[in-house]
Design a protein around this motif. Structure first.
Motif, short mmCIF file in Angstrom:
data_model
loop_
_atom_site.label_atom_id
_atom_site.label_comp_id
_atom_site.label_asym_id
_atom_site.label_seq_id
_atom_site.Cartn_x
_atom_site.Cartn_y
_atom_site.Cartn_z
N LEU A 98 42.89 28.70 -44.63
CA LEU A 98 42.27 30.00 -44.43
C LEU A 98 43.34 30.96 -43.90
N ASN A 99 43.57 32.04 -44.63
CA ASN A 99 44.56 33.03 -44.18
C ASN A 99 45.93 32.39 -43.93
N THR A 100 46.30 31.42 -44.79
CA THR A 100 47.57 30.69 -44.66
C THR A 100 47.68 30.04 -43.28
N GLY A 101 46.54 29.61 -42.75
CA GLY A 101 46.54 28.95 -41.44
C GLY A 101 46.63 29.93 -40.29
N GLN A 102 46.67 31.21 -40.58
CA GLN A 102 46.83 32.22 -39.52
C GLN A 102 45.48 32.74 -39.04
N ALA A 103 44.65 31.85 -38.57
CA ALA A 103 43.38 32.26 -37.98
C ALA A 103 43.19 31.40 -36.74
N CYS A 104 42.60 32.01 -35.71
CA CYS A 104 42.51 31.31 -34.43
C CYS A 104 41.51 30.15 -34.49
N ILE A 105 40.67 30.10 -35.53
CA ILE A 105 39.70 29.00 -35.63
C ILE A 105 40.19 27.88 -36.55
N VAL A 106 41.39 28.01 -37.08
CA VAL A 106 41.91 26.99 -38.00
C VAL A 106 42.24 25.70 -37.22
N PRO A 107 41.82 24.53 -37.75
CA PRO A 107 42.11 23.28 -37.05
C PRO A 107 43.61 23.04 -36.88
N ASN A 108 43.96 22.53 -35.71
CA ASN A 108 45.37 22.24 -35.46
C ASN A 108 45.61 20.74 -35.24
N ARG A 109 44.50 20.00 -35.15
CA ARG A 109 44.63 18.54 -35.02
C ARG A 109 43.46 17.90 -35.77
N TYR A 110 43.80 17.07 -36.77
CA TYR A 110 42.77 16.37 -37.54
C TYR A 110 42.68 14.94 -37.03
N PHE A 111 41.54 14.57 -36.44
CA PHE A 111 41.33 13.21 -35.95
C PHE A 111 40.43 12.48 -36.96
N VAL A 112 40.94 11.41 -37.56
CA VAL A 112 40.20 10.72 -38.61
C VAL A 112 40.01 9.26 -38.21
N HIS A 113 38.77 8.76 -38.33
CA HIS A 113 38.52 7.36 -37.95
C HIS A 113 39.32 6.43 -38.86
N ALA A 114 39.85 5.36 -38.26
CA ALA A 114 40.74 4.44 -39.00
C ALA A 114 40.09 3.91 -40.28
N ASP A 146 60.37 18.89 -35.22
CA ASP A 146 60.14 18.13 -33.99
C ASP A 146 59.24 16.92 -34.26
N ALA A 147 58.18 17.14 -35.06
CA ALA A 147 57.25 16.04 -35.34
C ALA A 147 57.95 14.93 -36.13
N VAL A 148 58.71 15.31 -37.14
CA VAL A 148 59.38 14.31 -37.99
C VAL A 148 60.39 13.52 -37.16
N GLN A 149 61.10 14.24 -36.31
CA GLN A 149 62.11 13.59 -35.48
C GLN A 149 61.46 12.57 -34.53
N ARG A 150 60.18 12.82 -34.15
CA ARG A 150 59.48 11.89 -33.25
C ARG A 150 58.62 10.89 -34.01
N GLY A 151 58.76 10.83 -35.34
CA GLY A 151 58.12 9.74 -36.08
C GLY A 151 56.99 10.13 -37.02
N ALA A 152 56.67 11.42 -37.13
CA ALA A 152 55.60 11.81 -38.06
C ALA A 152 56.10 11.69 -39.50
N LYS A 153 55.14 11.47 -40.42
CA LYS A 153 55.50 11.37 -41.86
C LYS A 153 55.00 12.63 -42.58
N VAL A 154 55.84 13.18 -43.45
CA VAL A 154 55.43 14.33 -44.26
C VAL A 154 54.77 13.79 -45.53
N SER A 161 51.29 12.99 -41.16
CA SER A 161 50.49 11.88 -40.60
C SER A 161 51.28 11.25 -39.46
N GLU A 162 50.60 10.31 -38.76
CA GLU A 162 51.21 9.60 -37.61
C GLU A 162 51.68 10.57 -36.54
N VAL A 163 50.88 11.58 -36.31
CA VAL A 163 51.19 12.55 -35.26
C VAL A 163 50.77 11.97 -33.91
N THR A 164 51.57 12.18 -32.90
CA THR A 164 51.31 11.61 -31.57
C THR A 164 51.36 12.72 -30.49
#
Ligand code: NAD
Length: 484
Positions: free
Chosen positions: A281-297, A344-352, A376-379
């Motif tokens: 939405l709006n290229t992610g530039q909206a204050c209601i856009v999700p910033n963390r997706y939590f998905v059950h395993a 920063d995320a990739v350097q700490r182990g996230a996968k693109v 993925s694998e965001v911590t």
């Protein structure tokens, strides 16, 4: 001589004019860096003049009946819809969002005008029984007074009507400073208000190259009774400090860091479709856009397959082009922020899983583009887990336990929007009650409407916009006690 038009963008006391010292600043198209116009760069004394004009106009405006004020807002609503296509076209050029999204925003903006045209007539007081037989209590509502309003660039028309609509309905007068990147949309809104019959001085527009002195003027000038702001938490906090010292009323719609929780009983495909649509939405530039997706395993693979495919299919480009679904970011600093958070995320182990880079070739060369991205694998140690992204990057975290995910969702200083996907109504209600956010979408990615209260808690702000609550932000309560 430049071919770029100059727009007289100061509207003070009912007159359009340039800055007295002739200062101006450029407005550019974020998709290609092209200069599209220059506008007046007002000075602080011109902001003061606008406040004086609003102050002078206050008594007569607030003395009009609610029906008269309402009629003017209805006319502004009609004019905005009549001009929807030209407003949307301008918005796409100035702000970058795809034309379809710009059209949707113009309708949303017009909704606030008609909603508050209606609410103007519903500012009810009440009577209260007294313990004394010879006494009566009457509660009345009166306009707060002159309002200093500051609006952002991401929704450059609707964020104006969401403030000016209720202020006018309540009988207040306004001085508005729009974002420096989107003054042209603001000029068009004010032309509509003028044409709709808003009297001189009741609404005033000041465009400036440097917003800081306006914030100081709004929070210190004794003629300003209330400050209303939409933008970043850092600036909101500063304005609140100033307004605190002078004891002015304040409303703040600030940043967000929305969690999006997909529980194990949800439909992962439906959730992933919603997740992808709201992220961009709006290229992610909206204050209601999700910033963390939590998905059950148990759903992670299926969710990520659909989510990644959908995000990857989105087409970035100039919003005027057919088929483009993701516009540019507003400026170069925003692209830098994407790069910093993803790096920063990739350097700490996230996968693109998709994206993860600036778009710089061909048509993207002179614009501010970043590829729609899934990580993925965001911590929790990653910057993106804490810091608002305000762009097209989606961090995904896999969880196993309800209590854990609610604790993680609440583990943020922000509290604006949140989203949950579940088919269990009991679980939905229990989760809503435990989430510390101003808004919860349950299997719903768009819990917004002119009729619904919008706003956050904690670092996301103070007050609500839209709905019945929206007009009360511009009203004071007066008690009348009568001996009879
Ligand atoms: P920003 O705070 O820098 O700018 C927003 C507005 O504030 C602009 O008009 C700007 O000129 C003005 N401003 C900046 N410094 C000022 C000062 N010292 N005094 C007075 N005004 C000043 O924000 P931004 O980075 O351009 O916008 C994005 C932010 O806005 C994000 O954090 C986003 O979440 C937030 N936002 C919130 C909502 C909401 O409804 N809650 C809506 C849109 C944007």
């Amino acid at each position: 001589m430049s071919e770029v038009p100059f727009v007289e963008s100061l509207f003070i006391g009912g007159t359009w004019r340039p800055a007295r010292d002739g200062a101006a600043f450029a407005v550019t198209d974020p998709s290609n860096g092209r200069e599209i116009a220059t506008v007046a760069a007002g000075a602080v004394d011109e902001v003061r003049e606008a406040i004086d004009a609003a102050h002078d106009a206050l008594e007569a405006w607030s003395a009009r009946t609610a029906y008269e004020r309402s009629e003017i807002l209805y006319r502004a609503h009609r004019l905005m819809l009549e001009r929807a296509e030209e407003l949307a076209t301008l918005m796409t050029t100035e702000q970058g969002k795809p034309l379809r999204a710009a059209r949707t925003e113009v309708r949303y903006a017009a909704d606030f005008l008609v909603w508050f045209a209606e609410e103007a007539k519903r500012v009810y007081g009440r009577t209260i029984p007294s313990a004394r037989a010879d006494q009566r209590f009457i509660v009345q509502h009166q306009p707060v007074g002159v309002v200093g309003a500051v609006t952002p660039w991401n929704y450059p028309i609707s964020m104006i009507t969401r403030k000016v609509g209720p202020a006018l309905a309540a009988g207040c007068t306004v001085v508005l400073k729009p974002a420096e990147t989107t003054p042209l949309c603001a000029v068009e809104v004010f032309r509509i208000l003028e044409e709709a019959g808003v009297p001189p001085g009741v609404v005033n527009l000041v465009t400036v190259a440097d917003p800081a002195p306006v914030g100081t003027e709004f929070t210190t000038n004794p003629k300003v009774a209330k400050v209303t702001f939409t933008g970043s938490t850092a600036v909101g906090r500063m304005l609140a400090e100033g307004a605190g010292r002078s004891l002015k009323r304040i409303s703040l719609e600030l940043g967000g860091h929305a969690p999006f929780i997909v529980f194990d009983d949800a439909d992962p495909v439906h959730a992933a479709k919603g997740a992808a649509a709201i992220k961009l939405l709006n290229t992610g530039q909206a204050c209601i856009v999700p910033n963390r997706y939590f998905v059950h395993a148990s759903l992670a693979t299926e969710f990520l397959d659909v989510f990644t495919a959908r995000i990857g299919r989105m087409r970035a480009g100039n919003g005027h082009q057919e088929g483009v679904t993701v516009g540019p970011l507003i400026d170069a600093a925003s692209v830098d922020r994407m790069e910093r958070q993803v790096g920063d995320a990739v350097q700490r182990g996230a996968k693109v899983l998709v994206g993860g880079e600036r778009l710089t070739d061909g048509e993207f060369a002179d614009g501010h583009f970043y590829a729609p991205t899934v990580l993925s694998e965001v911590t929790p140690d990653m910057t993106i887990y804490r810091e608002e992204t305000f762009g097209p990057v989606a961090p995904v975290i896999v969880f196993g336990d309800d209590d854990d995910v609610i604790a993680m969702a609440n583990d943020t200083s922000y509290g604006l929007a949140s989203y949950i996907y579940t088919t269990d109504i009991g679980r939905a209600l229990r989760t809503c009650e435990r989430l510390r956010f101003g808004m919860v979408g349950v299997n719903d990615i768009n819990p917004t409407s002119a009729a619904a209260p919008f706003g956050g808690v904690k670092d996301s702000g103070i007050g609500r916009e839209g709905a019945q609550e929206g007009i009360h932000e511009y009203l004071e309560t007066r008690l009348v006690g009568l001996s009879v």
